[in-house]
Design an enzyme around this catalytic site. Structure first.
Site, PDB file in Angstrom:
ATOM      1  CD  GLN A 169      -2.861   1.030   2.441  1.00  0.00           C
ATOM      2  OE1 GLN A 169      -2.800   0.086   3.214  1.00  0.00           O
ATOM      3  NE2 GLN A 169      -3.734   2.015   2.599  1.00  0.00           N
ATOM      4  CB  CYS A 175      -6.001  -1.042   3.317  1.00  0.00           C
ATOM      5  SG  CYS A 175      -7.168  -0.393   4.517  1.00  0.00           S
ATOM      6  CG  HIS A 334      -5.144  -1.031   7.947  1.00  0.00           C
ATOM      7  ND1 HIS A 334      -5.007  -0.221   6.840  1.00  0.00           N
ATOM      8  CD2 HIS A 334      -4.124  -1.933   7.863  1.00  0.00           C
ATOM      9  CE1 HIS A 334      -3.954  -0.603   6.139  1.00  0.00           C
ATOM     10  NE2 HIS A 334      -3.408  -1.646   6.740  1.00  0.00           N
ATOM     11  CG  ASN A 359      -0.518  -3.757   7.579  1.00  0.00           C
ATOM     12  OD1 ASN A 359      -1.053  -3.177   6.637  1.00  0.00           O
ATOM     13  ND2 ASN A 359      -0.087  -3.119   8.650  1.00  0.00           N
ATOM     14  CD1 TRP A 361      -0.308   0.089   5.059  1.00  0.00           C
ATOM     15  CD2 TRP A 361       0.589   0.423   7.082  1.00  0.00           C
ATOM     16  NE1 TRP A 361      -1.057   1.061   5.678  1.00  0.00           N
ATOM     17  CE2 TRP A 361      -0.526   1.287   6.934  1.00  0.00           C
ATOM     18  CE3 TRP A 361       1.302   0.460   8.276  1.00  0.00           C
ATOM     19  CZ2 TRP A 361      -0.935   2.163   7.927  1.00  0.00           C
ATOM     20  CZ3 TRP A 361       0.892   1.331   9.281  1.00  0.00           C
ATOM     21  CH2 TRP A 361      -0.210   2.185   9.103  1.00  0.00           C
TER      22      TRP A 361
END
Length: 587
Positions: A169, A175, A334, A359, A361
């Site tokens: 991301q 997300c 998230h 995640n 990220w």
């Protein structure tokens, strides 16, 4: 009357629509009072005398007594929950119009491909301009649009295929979409249908044109973009791949942004919608707190994961805090990808249920509680089991946690399957037939609203479902899954489509040639319903039906709410589905 009983008009319940809503306690918006189901008893004697009573103790003397239930229903509607990652600005909503924003025809793409070697395709509909980034007054300085070959010497769409670990991301709060991309990436063939791999980013065959496919309202549509991507200081601003030479993630995000009008419009959405757009499957959102039997949910997730379903999970929270982790290493507001579900045997703890979460990220922002990458509890698990789980101890955003902690830390899970899961056990069941019919709610004609007004409800479109063969020889029931999807394709870049609160109800009928009249609903309970009306894009209804004829009635909560919809029906055995025409239209 559907049951051969006549009732005076004065007994017909009336539920006014005006003033029905009240402020909800949780601040989510407006919602009606609690649902209630009032029942009265109608006594029909042999002398054909009818007495309407409100208590079963009041019964007139008669030689023969038959009872019927007078059904009154007060239905409720709620607004879909916020994802937690909505941006500071939300698009104003408008009624649906043409819905073709971002979609292109195949012939137009063929024309675009005929470019000279010196030319590179530039998309005028989604240009390399501020307007493609944001619809609000948000300012982003020093943005430069660069093509992949300007960022990498040897750019590729895919490097060694697609993987959930590819997705990283960027600065955009999308997300919900990227966690869905990572979920679908576990099945490369499906992802390659969305992003065809035979597209060059440099050299022979390169034109600067990239084509993606999305499933939109019953069909696969084409979206093309040029490969100019927003960068700052030579790096991609938004989503990227973990391999800097790979660009499928960034280009897929750009194509999806074009469908929504801008990159900013991707902030705050439903993971189940994204998974359907990427697969054409069926998706369902499950609220963890509303499932008292947590073991049943675990079994569902375990089976679904093993059978190839795509799963995401999200946490409550404020989007303003979604840039940092809490004390547990998790991010509020998230969406994560659920990439694995397993039970391990621990030398001291016995069997332990675990969930693997990722995640988007893709960095060190990971769960730091029990069963985290470096937790000592892993010492009690055999090397064989850890190898089978694919456990790693690297800061890549993916981690294991106990199922109990998962339920404590996450608010909901969204599960998408390519086919139906009739009994909701996590397994995609065999399907003999899938049928879909598109329809429309027309104001003043066929937009009757919910059963709060039976007379108006009867004007909704009605579809005859005929099931003739049970699932098995030992059981006389037919498993059926009915989905009703409302039209959702965007019409304007600066306006969002207003989503109606929708639902679907099924009734049995003994008269397959005609629509159900309003009187039918006073004396018959439904065979199945999708539940509370909600402004989701699609609602589902699972039912087990005896062979016979049934009427499917899709509806909006409030009457005179126009819109387009599609009914999808799945069953392990063959069935017939057709629209019941309005008798008035035949005259």
């Amino acid at each position: 009357m559907g049951c051969g009983v006549s009732v005076p008009e004065s007994t017909t319940p009336e539920v006014p629509q005006d003033g029905y809503f009240k402020e909800s306690l949780n601040g989510a918006g407006l919602m009606p009072p609690q649902v209630c189901d009032g029942r009265s008893t109608i006594i029909l004697t042999s002398e054909d005398t009818i007495t309407v009573v409100t208590s079963p103790t009041v019964v007139r003397a008669a030689r023969l007594v038959y009872t019927q239930v007078l059904v009154t229903v007060t239905e409720e509607a709620v607004d879909k929950p916020k994802t937690g990652e909505e941006g500071a600005f939300e698009l104003p909503e408008s009624e649906f119009e043409d819905g073709r924003l971002g979609v292109i025809e195949a012939e137009a793409i063929r024309t675009c491909r005929y470019l000279t070697v010196e030319e590179h395709y530039c998309d005028d509909e989604f240009p390399a301009h501020y307007s493609s980034l944001f619809f609000s007054s948000r300012i982003e300085v020093d943005v430069q649009w660069k093509r992949p070959f300007e960022l990498q010497e040897e750019p590729h769409l895919f490097v060694d295929g697609a993987s959930r670990r590819d997705v990283v991301q960027g600065e955009l709060s999308d997300c919900w979409f990227l966690s869905s991309c990572a979920a679908v990436a576990r099945t490369p063939k499906l992802l390659e249908r969305v992003v065809p791999p035979d597209q060059s980013l440099k050299g022979e065959g390169y034109t600067g044109l990239v084509v993606c496919r999305f499933w939109r309202f019953g069909e696969w549509v084409l979206v093309c973009v040029d490969d100019r991507l927003p960068t700052k200081d030579g790096h991609l601003i938004f989503a990227r791949s973990s391999d800097p030479t790979e660009f499928w993630v960034a280009l897929l995000e750009k194509a999806y942004a074009k469908l929504h009008g801008s990159y900013e419009a991707l902030e705050g959405g439903q993971s189940m919608d994204a998974m359907v757009d990427l697969t054409g499957g069926l998706a369902e959102r499950l609220e963890i707190a509303e499932m008292p039997d947590k073991m049943k949910l675990y079994k569902l997730l375990n089976k679904a994961s093993k059978n190839g379903a795509f799963i995401t999970a999200s946490r409550k929270g404020d989007w303003k805090m979604s840039y940092k982790t809490d004390e547990h290493g998790l991010v509020d507001g998230h969406a994560y990808t659920v990439s694995g579900v397993a039970t391990v045997s621990h030398q001291d703890m016995g069997h332990v249920h675990l969930v693997r979460v990722r995640n988007p990220w893709a960095n060190g922002a990971e769960w730091n509680g029990e069963w985290a990458d470096s937790d000592d509890k892993w010492k009690g698990v055999s090397d064989y089991q850890m190898k089978k789980l694919g456990r790693t101890n690297i800061e890549d955003g993916e981690f294991w946690m106990s199922y109990k902690d998962f339920c404590d830390q996450f608010e909901e899970v969204s599960v998408c399957t390519i086919g139906p899961d009739f009994d909701k056990d996590g397994t995609v069941d065999h399907v003999e037939q899938v049928k879909a019919i598109k329809g429309e709610w027309v104001k003043g004609v066929s937009a009757g609203g919910s059963r709060n007004d039976f007379e108006k409800f009867a004007t909704n479109p009605q579809y005859l479902l005929t099931v003739t063969e049970p699932d098995t020889k030992d059981d006389n029931v037919c498993s059926v899954l009915v989905g009703v999807m409302q039209e959702h394709r965007r019409s304007h870049r600066h306006l969002g489509v207003k989503m109606q609160q929708i639902g679907v109800v099924l009734y049995r009928t003994e008269d397959p040639e005609h629509r159900l009249p309003a009187t039918h609903f006073f004396y018959n309970y439904e065979e199945g319903t999708s539940g509370v009306y909600i402004n989701f894009r699609e609602v589902l209804c699972r039912v087990e039906l005896n062979p016979g004829h049934y009427v499917i009635i899709p509806a909006t909560f409030l009457p005179d709410s126009p819109g387009h919809f599609m009914v999808r029906v799945y069953s392990p055995k063959s069935f017939d589905l057709k629209m019941l025409p309005n008798e008035l239209s035949l005259k």
